[in-house]
Design a protein around this motif. Sequence first.
Motif, PDB file in Angstrom:
ATOM      1  N   LEU A   1      54.656  29.956  29.404  1.00 39.08           N
ATOM      2  CA  LEU A   1      53.748  30.805  30.180  1.00 39.08           C
ATOM      3  C   LEU A   1      54.518  31.844  30.977  1.00 39.08           C
ATOM      4  O   LEU A   1      54.119  33.010  31.063  1.00 39.08           O
ATOM      5  CB  LEU A   1      52.903  29.928  31.121  1.00 39.08           C
ATOM      6  N   PHE A   2      55.629  31.405  31.551  1.00 43.47           N
ATOM      7  CA  PHE A   2      56.457  32.330  32.333  1.00 43.47           C
ATOM      8  C   PHE A   2      57.019  33.435  31.434  1.00 43.47           C
ATOM      9  O   PHE A   2      57.023  34.614  31.810  1.00 43.47           O
ATOM     10  CB  PHE A   2      57.600  31.567  32.999  1.00 43.47           C
ATOM     11  N   GLN A   3      57.494  33.059  30.243  1.00 40.79           N
ATOM     12  CA  GLN A   3      58.034  34.062  29.326  1.00 40.79           C
ATOM     13  C   GLN A   3      56.960  35.050  28.890  1.00 40.79           C
ATOM     14  O   GLN A   3      57.219  36.246  28.749  1.00 40.79           O
ATOM     15  CB  GLN A   3      58.641  33.362  28.104  1.00 40.79           C
ATOM     16  N   LYS A   4      55.723  34.547  28.678  1.00 41.83           N
ATOM     17  CA  LYS A   4      54.619  35.438  28.300  1.00 41.83           C
ATOM     18  C   LYS A   4      54.302  36.410  29.431  1.00 41.83           C
ATOM     19  O   LYS A   4      54.106  37.610  29.216  1.00 41.83           O
ATOM     20  CB  LYS A   4      53.381  34.624  27.947  1.00 41.83           C
ATOM     21  N   ASP A   5      54.239  35.872  30.687  1.00 43.27           N
ATOM     22  CA  ASP A   5      53.966  36.742  31.835  1.00 43.27           C
ATOM     23  C   ASP A   5      55.067  37.787  32.001  1.00 43.27           C
ATOM     24  O   ASP A   5      54.792  38.951  32.308  1.00 43.27           O
ATOM     25  CB  ASP A   5      53.844  35.904  33.113  1.00 43.27           C
ATOM     26  N   GLU A   6      56.321  37.349  31.800  1.00 44.28           N
ATOM     27  CA  GLU A   6      57.439  38.273  31.934  1.00 44.28           C
ATOM     28  C   GLU A   6      57.355  39.377  30.881  1.00 44.28           C
ATOM     29  O   GLU A   6      57.590  40.558  31.165  1.00 44.28           O
ATOM     30  CB  GLU A   6      58.756  37.514  31.785  1.00 44.28           C
ATOM     31  N   LYS A   7      56.967  39.003  29.657  1.00 40.20           N
ATOM     32  CA  LYS A   7      56.805  39.983  28.578  1.00 40.20           C
ATOM     33  C   LYS A   7      55.699  40.969  28.903  1.00 40.20           C
ATOM     34  O   LYS A   7      55.827  42.181  28.686  1.00 40.20           O
ATOM     35  CB  LYS A   7      56.508  39.247  27.268  1.00 40.20           C
ATOM     36  N   ASP A   8      54.572  40.457  29.455  1.00 40.59           N
ATOM     37  CA  ASP A   8      53.450  41.329  29.820  1.00 40.59           C
ATOM     38  C   ASP A   8      53.850  42.315  30.917  1.00 40.59           C
ATOM     39  O   ASP A   8      53.472  43.484  30.889  1.00 40.59           O
ATOM     40  CB  ASP A   8      52.257  40.483  30.288  1.00 40.59           C
ATOM     41  N   VAL A   9      54.618  41.816  31.893  1.00 34.39           N
ATOM     42  CA  VAL A   9      55.057  42.683  33.000  1.00 34.39           C
ATOM     43  C   VAL A   9      55.955  43.797  32.479  1.00 34.39           C
ATOM     44  O   VAL A   9      55.811  44.969  32.864  1.00 34.39           O
ATOM     45  CB  VAL A   9      55.781  41.848  34.073  1.00 34.39           C
ATOM     46  N   HIS A  10      56.887  43.443  31.587  1.00 36.15           N
ATOM     47  CA  HIS A  10      57.777  44.466  31.024  1.00 36.15           C
ATOM     48  C   HIS A  10      56.988  45.482  30.202  1.00 36.15           C
ATOM     49  O   HIS A  10      57.286  46.680  30.225  1.00 36.15           O
ATOM     50  CB  HIS A  10      58.844  43.803  30.156  1.00 36.15           C
ATOM     51  N   HIS A  11      55.958  44.989  29.478  1.00 32.54           N
ATOM     52  CA  HIS A  11      55.135  45.903  28.687  1.00 32.54           C
ATOM     53  C   HIS A  11      54.394  46.881  29.598  1.00 32.54           C
ATOM     54  O   HIS A  11      54.335  48.088  29.308  1.00 32.54           O
ATOM     55  CB  HIS A  11      54.130  45.099  27.849  1.00 32.54           C
ATOM     56  N   MET A  12      53.818  46.355  30.696  1.00 34.34           N
ATOM     57  CA  MET A  12      53.110  47.235  31.635  1.00 34.34           C
ATOM     58  C   MET A  12      54.063  48.232  32.265  1.00 34.34           C
ATOM     59  O   MET A  12      53.720  49.405  32.459  1.00 34.34           O
ATOM     60  CB  MET A  12      52.409  46.395  32.700  1.00 34.34           C
ATOM     61  N   LYS A  13      55.272  47.761  32.605  1.00 35.22           N
ATOM     62  CA  LYS A  13      56.256  48.638  33.231  1.00 35.22           C
ATOM     63  C   LYS A  13      56.659  49.774  32.295  1.00 35.22           C
ATOM     64  O   LYS A  13      56.834  50.924  32.721  1.00 35.22           O
ATOM     65  CB  LYS A  13      57.492  47.821  33.613  1.00 35.22           C
ATOM     66  N   ASP A  14      56.782  49.451  30.988  1.00 44.95           N
ATOM     67  CA  ASP A  14      57.213  50.452  30.011  1.00 44.95           C
ATOM     68  C   ASP A  14      56.069  51.344  29.534  1.00 44.95           C
ATOM     69  O   ASP A  14      56.311  52.322  28.828  1.00 44.95           O
ATOM     70  CB  ASP A  14      57.857  49.757  28.798  1.00 44.95           C
ATOM     71  N   ASN A  15      54.831  50.997  29.889  1.00 42.12           N
ATOM     72  CA  ASN A  15      53.678  51.752  29.382  1.00 42.12           C
ATOM     73  C   ASN A  15      52.736  52.186  30.504  1.00 42.12           C
ATOM     74  O   ASN A  15      51.520  52.171  30.344  1.00 42.12           O
ATOM     75  CB  ASN A  15      52.919  50.919  28.349  1.00 42.12           C
ATOM     76  N   ILE A  16      53.301  52.549  31.644  1.00 40.36           N
ATOM     77  CA  ILE A  16      52.478  53.054  32.740  1.00 40.36           C
ATOM     78  C   ILE A  16      51.908  54.409  32.339  1.00 40.36           C
ATOM     79  O   ILE A  16      52.648  55.311  31.955  1.00 40.36           O
ATOM     80  CB  ILE A  16      53.302  53.202  34.030  1.00 40.36           C
ATOM     81  N   PRO A  17      50.578  54.571  32.358  1.00 39.08           N
ATOM     82  CA  PRO A  17      49.993  55.852  31.944  1.00 39.08           C
ATOM     83  C   PRO A  17      50.371  56.979  32.887  1.00 39.08           C
ATOM     84  O   PRO A  17      50.586  56.760  34.086  1.00 39.08           O
ATOM     85  CB  PRO A  17      48.479  55.576  31.997  1.00 39.08           C
ATOM     86  N   ALA A  18      50.496  58.143  32.308  1.00 43.58           N
ATOM     87  CA  ALA A  18      50.873  59.314  33.121  1.00 43.58           C
ATOM     88  C   ALA A  18      49.805  59.648  34.144  1.00 43.58           C
ATOM     89  O   ALA A  18      50.087  60.167  35.211  1.00 43.58           O
ATOM     90  CB  ALA A  18      51.122  60.512  32.209  1.00 43.58           C
ATOM     91  N   HIS A  19      48.551  59.322  33.827  1.00 43.53           N
ATOM     92  CA  HIS A  19      47.438  59.652  34.721  1.00 43.53           C
ATOM     93  C   HIS A  19      46.717  58.364  35.081  1.00 43.53           C
ATOM     94  O   HIS A  19      46.145  57.707  34.226  1.00 43.53           O
ATOM     95  CB  HIS A  19      46.465  60.624  34.051  1.00 43.53           C
ATOM     96  N   MET A  20      46.747  58.001  36.351  1.00 42.25           N
ATOM     97  CA  MET A  20      46.084  56.785  36.812  1.00 42.25           C
ATOM     98  C   MET A  20      44.702  57.138  37.344  1.00 42.25           C
ATOM     99  O   MET A  20      44.566  58.027  38.188  1.00 42.25           O
ATOM    100  CB  MET A  20      46.900  56.121  37.927  1.00 42.25           C
ATOM    101  N   PRO A  21      43.657  56.473  36.848  1.00 41.29           N
ATOM    102  CA  PRO A  21      42.305  56.755  37.371  1.00 41.29           C
ATOM    103  C   PRO A  21      42.186  56.362  38.822  1.00 41.29           C
ATOM    104  O   PRO A  21      42.763  55.363  39.262  1.00 41.29           O
ATOM    105  CB  PRO A  21      41.404  55.889  36.481  1.00 41.29           C
ATOM    106  N   ARG A  22      41.452  57.181  39.595  1.00 42.27           N
ATOM    107  CA  ARG A  22      41.271  56.893  41.013  1.00 42.27           C
ATOM    108  C   ARG A  22      39.974  56.150  41.226  1.00 42.27           C
ATOM    109  O   ARG A  22      39.023  56.272  40.459  1.00 42.27           O
ATOM    110  CB  ARG A  22      41.257  58.204  41.813  1.00 42.27           C
TER     111      ARG A  22
END
Length: 249
Positions: free
Chosen positions: A71-92
């Motif tokens: 579970l920890f490895q999956k969460d860590e993978k998800d966090v890295h994916h989110m970090k590497d794929n932050i959208p250029a435009h964040m909805p407000r």
Amino acid sequence: MSELEDISHHIHDRLSALQRVLDLSAAELPQNKIKKLGQELFALERLLEEFENCVGRQKEQLKHLKELEELFQKDEKDVHHMKDNIPAHMPRKKGSANGNEPVMTQNDAAGHQLAQPENVKKTSKSYVREMEFITTPEFESIPQYMKGRVSYEQLNAAVQSINTAAAAKYKILHQSLKTLNNHARKLHQRFKDQETKDTKGQYFVVEDDIREFTQTKVDKRFQGILNMLRHCQRLRELRGGGLTRYMLL
């Protein structure tokens, strides 16, 4: 682990004691020695049973730890994916709006430097509606025939261009005519002429505004982007007087 080691040492000591008894039993064992040997064997059997139970508990704990590790490895993978794929435009987050009152954001867009001389006091800050950026789920909901080759980033770049044009337009409209130069005054008059009873209290831009205040090409491809923004309920069209007004929602 300490519990297993303690039981293991205890069993080893018992076995050693039994071995000594057997080594000393070259002659026939007395009755009391036989009884003692039976007691030792019974105690050893109980220890072995306890040892097996302890091993079972340790296996369950190890299984649980492995599940936690996965579970920890999956969460860590998800966090890295989110970090590497932050959208250029964040909805407000949307603010509250009553009736036809627009959601207001501070107008600090940079348009043409059309405004006042240095010795004239600036007007109070004005506010205009801004179109919210398209979210990823919204973009994925757009039919493929409508999207064509337009990417998520290109669609939100168009949103930014429309917001920039609206901000620059209403910056001029919210200023006194005395503070504007000749070109800005002409634009001010054009903006006023384009308003109708249906646009009262609303914010809109036309194609000329986008050409005036941004570097965006208003071509067939851009028209397709406007269709996508209508699909996502970011704007609506209001036609009249040979002009198409894009109302910001």
